[in-house]
Design an enzyme around this catalytic site. Structure first.
Site, mmCIF file in Angstrom:
data_model
loop_
_atom_site.group_PDB
_atom_site.id
_atom_site.type_symbol
_atom_site.label_atom_id
_atom_site.label_comp_id
_atom_site.label_asym_id
_atom_site.label_seq_id
_atom_site.Cartn_x
_atom_site.Cartn_y
_atom_site.Cartn_z
ATOM 1 N N SER A 24 0.817 -1.220 0.000
ATOM 2 C CA SER A 24 0.000 0.000 0.000
ATOM 3 C C SER A 24 0.850 1.270 0.000
ATOM 4 O O SER A 24 0.440 2.290 -0.565
ATOM 5 C CB SER A 24 -0.937 0.017 1.211
ATOM 6 N N ASP B 135 -1.032 7.586 9.771
ATOM 7 C CA ASP B 135 -2.023 6.829 10.546
ATOM 8 C C ASP B 135 -1.334 5.763 11.412
ATOM 9 O O ASP B 135 -1.970 4.844 11.887
ATOM 10 C CB ASP B 135 -3.030 6.169 9.600
ATOM 11 N N HIS C 147 1.096 4.152 7.428
ATOM 12 C CA HIS C 147 1.458 4.743 6.129
ATOM 13 C C HIS C 147 2.163 6.086 6.316
ATOM 14 O O HIS C 147 1.947 6.777 7.305
ATOM 15 C CB HIS C 147 0.200 4.920 5.269
#
Lengths: 242, 242
Positions: free
Chosen positions: B20, B192, B195
């Site tokens: 991600s 967060d 990330h």
């Protein structure tokens, strides 16, 4: 592997063609390219072919060197974003200026070449030059020892011509000039009077997004399965049957 | 046209492969892909092949479907940025967890595959998983009704393993975990807890930039001439003799 397993996944392309506003499209302020890339994550590559200072005459000449049938085949959307340099004043900037009728013809030639390579007119999006703020850009010109050779009145005329070409040729369009003029204060949409600010980039993206959404609607939500949909019992098949 | 005029200019690629943190690399916070794109404007395309939630086991399986000899030939730099999912706790997240030794072997397999397609080891940059902030990520997990299955101690172990693989295989590396730990407060480098934030993305770019600078040093400053170098007297030749 089952026969349904595909071997290679070549991601579709969004092809951005234009001048500095396209060249800077991954910068912090002029980030409309980044916004498209982020919007199309896991779906498409965004390819910037922006050439700072170039006009339609020059871009028309180099287009066959950056776009061929192989790239066209993978292209789901193409932006053509030119006119900011063409619309400079002929006597003050004969180097970059392109007369209005030639500007229109060059845009048509660019569209026709893209179509000859396989990009259909529905996939092409003409973007009109943005509104221009002379007071801000005059500061930059002074710093560089150059004369101010652009005004917003000419920019509007070229923006209107750009939209006419889009209508005549049956392409999509974003009339960025008019969209900026609809806002309360268009100057905040510009970084230096000429190039887009972060807010201006967001406005451009907001106008492009519905068009790009339709042009990419046939694509899967993402290439390869989302991680919570991967079947651990049939890992290879699950991962590769996209 | 003279014989020196080239017909087509295929821009070299920077190929980002990972989870991600790579998939989100054009987002507002996680913008290290945009930073590379902006840095390499007029020189290279940055291609993101990031797959949210994927570990090295899954990425190892899909790599031949996104990287082949044709792409490898155009690739001047490749990042491999995995481990954030592998390093989850086996009992709490058996779905994404990959044991340490397998993680190392998978990274080696990924490097070996890239090399088999033509990307030399000097062009490959392993990036270790970033430091993790459990308190922040716990909030997201709670919102999603999931248990927290990651801690920073394991992340550090996987980061060290990633760097070991880079050293053993002779690739380049960015030890992002250690670089983050060198700062006063690594939590501001995260959005967060998991990330990268804008500051974290900038840190990663700052560490990648000198490596990418060397890997692209052989390329011209820009494809096609700068606008103030275009020779109007010999327009075609000037524009196309890049």
């Amino acid at each position: 592997m089952s026969n349904s397993v595909k071997k290679f996944c070549s991601w579709p392309k969004v092809f951005l063609f234009g001048d500095s506003i396209t060249q800077f499209s991954f910068s912090k302020a002029g980030c409309w390219g980044s916004l498209i890339s982020d919007y199309l994550q896991r779906k498409c590559d965004v390819i910037s072919r922006g050439f700072s200072g170039y006009n339609t005459r020059w871009c028309n000449i180099i287009l066959p060197s950056v776009l061929d049938a192989a790239i066209a085949k993978e292209t789901v959307a193409m932006t053509v974003f030119l006119g900011a340099n063409d619309s400079t004043e002929p006597d003050l900037n004969p180097r970059q200026h392109v007369p209005l009728e030639e500007y229109k013809q060059n845009l048509k030639d660019i569209i026709n070449f893209a179509m000859s390579q396989g990009i259909s007119r529905e996939k092409i999006i003409l973007i009109s030059p943005p509104a221009f703020h002379a007071d801000s850009w005059a500061v930059i010109c002074k710093q560089r020892g150059k004369v101010l050779s652009k005004n917003n009145e000419n920019t509007e005329i070229y923006a209107q011509a750009c939209c006419q070409v889009a209508d005549e040729m049956g392409t999509k369009k974003v009339d960025l000039y008019s969209e900026m003029m609809k806002t309360e204060d268009f100057t905040v949409l510009l970084d230096d009077g000429l190039h887009l600010s972060e807010k201006g980039s967001q406005l451009l993206f907001d106008k492009l997004q519905p068009i790009i959404e339709k042009l990419t609607a046939h694509l899967p939500a993402a290439w390869f399965p989302f991680h919570d949909q991967v079947d651990l019992e049939h890992l290879e098949k699950s991962l590769l049957s996209f």
